[in-house]
Design a protein around this motif. Sequence first.
Motif, PDB file in Angstrom:
ATOM      1  N   PRO A 180       0.576  -1.265   0.015  1.00  0.00           N
ATOM      2  CA  PRO A 180       0.065   0.028   0.013  1.00  0.00           C
ATOM      3  C   PRO A 180       0.969   1.115   0.068  1.00  0.00           C
ATOM      4  O   PRO A 180       2.014   1.243   0.389  1.00  0.00           O
ATOM      5  N   ILE A 181       0.196   2.408  -0.496  1.00  0.00           N
ATOM      6  CA  ILE A 181       0.767   3.677  -0.385  1.00  0.00           C
ATOM      7  C   ILE A 181       0.413   4.084   1.192  1.00  0.00           C
ATOM      8  O   ILE A 181      -0.874   4.099   1.442  1.00  0.00           O
ATOM      9  N   THR A 182       1.103   4.354   1.966  1.00  0.00           N
ATOM     10  CA  THR A 182       0.686   4.859   3.279  1.00  0.00           C
ATOM     11  C   THR A 182       0.873   6.307   3.770  1.00  0.00           C
ATOM     12  O   THR A 182       0.101   6.806   4.577  1.00  0.00           O
ATOM     13  N   ARG A 183       1.645   7.064   2.949  1.00  0.00           N
ATOM     14  CA  ARG A 183       2.208   8.350   3.149  1.00  0.00           C
ATOM     15  C   ARG A 183       2.278   9.072   1.952  1.00  0.00           C
ATOM     16  O   ARG A 183       2.634   8.412   0.881  1.00  0.00           O
ATOM     17  N   LEU A 184       1.697  10.384   1.811  1.00  0.00           N
ATOM     18  CA  LEU A 184       1.824  11.195   0.652  1.00  0.00           C
ATOM     19  C   LEU A 184       2.597  12.542   0.897  1.00  0.00           C
ATOM     20  O   LEU A 184       1.967  13.346   1.721  1.00  0.00           O
TER      21      LEU A 184
END
Length: 350
Positions: free
Chosen positions: A86-90
């Motif tokens: 997953p992408i957890t931070r942006l």
Amino acid sequence: MKDSDLPDGNVGLTFPWAEPPAEGDAIEVAEGVLWARLPLPMALDHVNVFFLREADGWAMVDTGFDTKRTRAILDRLRAGPLGGLPITRLLVTHHHPDHVGLAGWLQGQGVELLMTRTAWLMARMLTLDEQPLPTPETSEFCRQWGMDPEILARRAQERPFNFSDIVAPLPVGYTRIQEGQEVTLGGRSWQVARGDGHAVEHAVLYEVDGDLVLGGDQLLPGISPNLGLYPTEANADPIGDWLAACDRLSPLARPGHLVLPGHKLPYRGLPSRMASLRQNHVTALDRLHAHLAEPRTGGECFAPLFKRTIGESLYGLAFFEAIAHLQHLHLTGRARRTTRDDGVWIWHAI
């Protein structure tokens, strides 16, 4: 689109990769750091996004527009190069829609959003400020600065650009980053510096004890980002802000830095690039000053700034950049303005 078409180049720069990644694919630019591209429906037809491997997934840098196509490409990237993690931070470097467009969509999936305060406030305000037609204030601003009357009349009857068309709604809440702060992304420590001029409180991140730089649109190779004066802050000085940011960031540049920019190709040679990013606008101001030996309106000041004929599709960007340069000459005592009988400003060199 970011290319202002001011004369520029890549003198002193080297490019480790001659070609960008294919759509839906990624290139590893450093251990645990991937470079991908998302399409834009304009002359500058792409935005770079980066992924940094973390213990529980990936941190992402910038997002592209919120469109079905970019959402689908990002899903392909997650299933492919990101290994299903997953992408957890942006991290969003600045508030422009090609960098923040998918942020709200990702937040809805539980992703933490990191931005500077001004960038987040600007992005959220602009997504909520939908306008079916230009406001009277905008039309009067453009008229006073000398926009072509025919173009101004057409624009008055057309829906203007709205963030909400290509930026997903931003929910309340974000994680603030700020100048001087040290943050961790992808197992690397980064020092946050502040850009300006192209976008207020633009975040530029320099790897601590490393060679990577997340440059966003502040450190583009080959092209100069658009520096526009807009009616939202009619007395601003974006050229002055840009020059001050160049002076602030130049001491941080090292020859070994690998700059990961918001557009174009990653590059080395940042000290040379910092000098040209500043000098580009210094020489443009000098050419404009010479052009004002004859009285001009803002709409008559494209020739000394841009390398090609400006069609209507680029007219707005060129106009707001031209008047930003006029504004700087005025504020620094190099130009004066008088008012015609119709209320349009006329500019003269001092």
